[in-house]
Design a protein around this motif. Structure first.
Motif, mmCIF file in Angstrom:
data_model
loop_
_atom_site.group_PDB
_atom_site.id
_atom_site.type_symbol
_atom_site.label_atom_id
_atom_site.label_comp_id
_atom_site.label_asym_id
_atom_site.label_seq_id
_atom_site.Cartn_x
_atom_site.Cartn_y
_atom_site.Cartn_z
ATOM 1 N N GLU A 213 0.841 -1.207 0.000
ATOM 2 C CA GLU A 213 0.000 0.000 0.000
ATOM 3 C C GLU A 213 0.874 1.255 0.000
ATOM 4 O O GLU A 213 0.639 2.193 -0.761
ATOM 5 C CB GLU A 213 -0.937 -0.005 1.226
ATOM 6 C CG GLU A 213 -2.059 -1.012 1.068
ATOM 7 C CD GLU A 213 -2.768 -1.317 2.390
ATOM 8 O OE1 GLU A 213 -3.634 -2.201 2.368
ATOM 9 O OE2 GLU A 213 -2.435 -0.701 3.449
ATOM 10 N N GLY A 214 1.877 1.250 0.865
ATOM 11 C CA GLY A 214 2.775 2.406 0.965
ATOM 12 C C GLY A 214 3.538 2.639 -0.330
ATOM 13 O O GLY A 214 3.697 3.774 -0.789
ATOM 14 N N TRP A 215 3.978 1.561 -0.928
ATOM 15 C CA TRP A 215 4.747 1.636 -2.176
ATOM 16 C C TRP A 215 3.888 2.282 -3.269
ATOM 17 O O TRP A 215 4.344 3.125 -4.031
ATOM 18 C CB TRP A 215 5.152 0.223 -2.577
ATOM 19 C CG TRP A 215 5.918 0.095 -3.856
ATOM 20 C CD1 TRP A 215 5.414 -0.215 -5.080
ATOM 21 C CD2 TRP A 215 7.327 0.266 -4.037
ATOM 22 N NE1 TRP A 215 6.407 -0.259 -6.010
ATOM 23 C CE2 TRP A 215 7.601 0.026 -5.395
ATOM 24 C CE3 TRP A 215 8.383 0.588 -3.179
ATOM 25 C CZ2 TRP A 215 8.885 0.104 -5.938
ATOM 26 C CZ3 TRP A 215 9.661 0.659 -3.710
ATOM 27 C CH2 TRP A 215 9.903 0.426 -5.069
ATOM 28 N N GLN A 216 2.617 1.866 -3.298
ATOM 29 C CA GLN A 216 1.739 2.397 -4.346
ATOM 30 C C GLN A 216 1.428 3.878 -4.118
ATOM 31 O O GLN A 216 1.125 4.605 -5.055
ATOM 32 C CB GLN A 216 0.469 1.545 -4.461
ATOM 33 C CG GLN A 216 0.807 0.229 -5.167
ATOM 34 C CD GLN A 216 -0.287 -0.810 -5.129
ATOM 35 O OE1 GLN A 216 -1.284 -0.646 -4.430
ATOM 36 N NE2 GLN A 216 -0.092 -1.902 -5.853
ATOM 37 N N LYS A 217 1.541 4.322 -2.853
ATOM 38 C CA LYS A 217 1.350 5.760 -2.569
ATOM 39 C C LYS A 217 2.642 6.530 -2.767
ATOM 40 O O LYS A 217 2.690 7.738 -2.518
ATOM 41 C CB LYS A 217 0.890 5.939 -1.116
ATOM 42 C CG LYS A 217 -0.544 5.549 -0.880
ATOM 43 C CD LYS A 217 -0.920 5.957 0.555
ATOM 44 C CE LYS A 217 -2.006 5.068 1.096
ATOM 45 N NZ LYS A 217 -1.832 4.747 2.509
ATOM 46 N N GLU A 219 5.502 6.069 -1.003
ATOM 47 C CA GLU A 219 6.286 6.267 0.234
ATOM 48 C C GLU A 219 7.727 5.788 0.043
ATOM 49 O O GLU A 219 7.995 4.903 -0.768
ATOM 50 C CB GLU A 219 5.637 5.495 1.382
ATOM 51 C CG GLU A 219 4.452 6.226 1.973
ATOM 52 C CD GLU A 219 3.758 5.409 3.059
ATOM 53 O OE1 GLU A 219 4.451 4.702 3.814
ATOM 54 O OE2 GLU A 219 2.520 5.469 3.116
ATOM 55 N N SER A 256 9.779 4.127 -6.280
ATOM 56 C CA SER A 256 8.528 3.369 -6.319
ATOM 57 C C SER A 256 7.947 3.247 -7.723
ATOM 58 O O SER A 256 6.927 2.610 -7.907
ATOM 59 C CB SER A 256 7.512 3.980 -5.372
ATOM 60 O OG SER A 256 7.287 5.300 -5.729
#
Ligand code: AMP
Length: 279
Positions: A213-217, A219, A256
């Motif tokens: 999830e973080g990667w897709q945002k 982060e 990312s």
């Protein structure tokens, strides 16, 4: 299902299959079978005409002798599962059938950085042992297609490299990870978890999901790795690594935008669990 214990008998039986024009699929395992293993058999049965499964707990790939001694063995149940799954032949060798000259002074394979990264770094000698047994099994079975689980992501890469080294035309088919309802990747080693540990074990999947999830945002990689490591450590894991890596090389990646895979290895008590997720 035919049960064959000796390599010579297996080779003879498979030669007959080949002479009748049947394509051969191969699913190597160490037994203590679960739905993850059976998924590989289902995929083999869809893609090939004869499916061979092997069960062999390979002594040369255990860098920890305790892990080898305590590796679960459930052969009667395994045979039932393989019969239900419609496997054509189970190859069930003993150590001397695979290693007629013993397990000392074996040849070394050049696996490049695969041997120094991640599993390679934390389990010295492990992938050499995987190559030892896989070479022997592959040369006996000479399958058209080889079905292996992406749960062991780096192992798939190692075996791909081995196929190049030994020059076999076998096609390696990496198969999706099968998970329990709560997300825990199925593994023979899960049988050794206590009830408490089993509940905690799902944290690995939670940590990977958070990374995704973080990667897709967008982060930052370092932050994602730190927070996944903290989450695991808070739950009592001893973390070997959390890595966000290039799917082709397993070298760490920073940005990312590129494709990546997150990989985790961590101990709960004395049981070491691994898992991964493409991002
Ligand atoms: P093992 O018996 O652990 O050596 O595994 C035999 C094969 O099953 C390997 O190719 C593994 O990657 C695969 N495998 C193990 N667990 C799973 C799983 N949860 N999902 C898919 N494949 C798996």
């Amino acid at each position: 299902m035919l049960l064959i214990k000796r390599k010579a008998d297996l080779v003879q039986w498979l030669d007959k299959q080949r002479s009748e024009g049947r394509s051969i699929g191969f699913v190597p395992t160490m037994g203590a079978l679960h739905a993850g293993h059976i998924s590989l058999i289902d995929i083999s049965k869809k893609g090939t005409e004869t499916t061979v499964c092997s069960i062999f707990v390979n002594p040369t790939q255990f860098n920890d002798p305790k892990d080898f001694q305590k590796y679960p063995i459930t052969i009667e149940n395994d045979i039932l599962l393989l019969e239900q799954a419609g496997v054509d032949v189970l190859y069930l060798p003993e150590v001397p059938d695979i290693y007629p000259d013993g397990i000392k002074d074996l040849e070394k394979y050049d696996l490049g950085s695969l041997e120094s990264l991640l599993e390679g770094a934390f389990r010295p000698g492990h992938f050499q042992g995987v190559c030892q047994v896989m070479r022997r099994l592959l040369e006996a079975v000479r399958p058209d297609q080889l079905f292996m689980g992406q749960k062991d992501y780096q192992q798939c890469m190692v075996v791909h490299r081995l196929l190049e080294i030994i020059g076999l035309p076998t096609r390696l088919v990496p198969c999706p990870i099968v998970r329990e309802k709560d997300g825990l990747a199925m593994s023979s080693r899960n049988m050794r978890l206590s009830e408490d540990q089993r509940r905690t074990a799902t944290t690995i999947h939670q940590a990977l999901t958070r990374i995704k999830e973080g990667w897709q945002k967008g982060e930052k990689t370092d932050r994602l790795i730190k927070s996944a490591t903290s989450l695991l450590e808070e739950k009592g894991f001893r973390v070997d690594y959390v890595s966000i890596a290039d799917p082709m090389t397993l070298e760490p990646v920073q940005r990312s935008e590129v494709p990546a895979v997150a990989l985790v290895a961590a101990f709960l008590g004395e049981i070491r669990l691994i898992d991964n997720m493409t991002l």
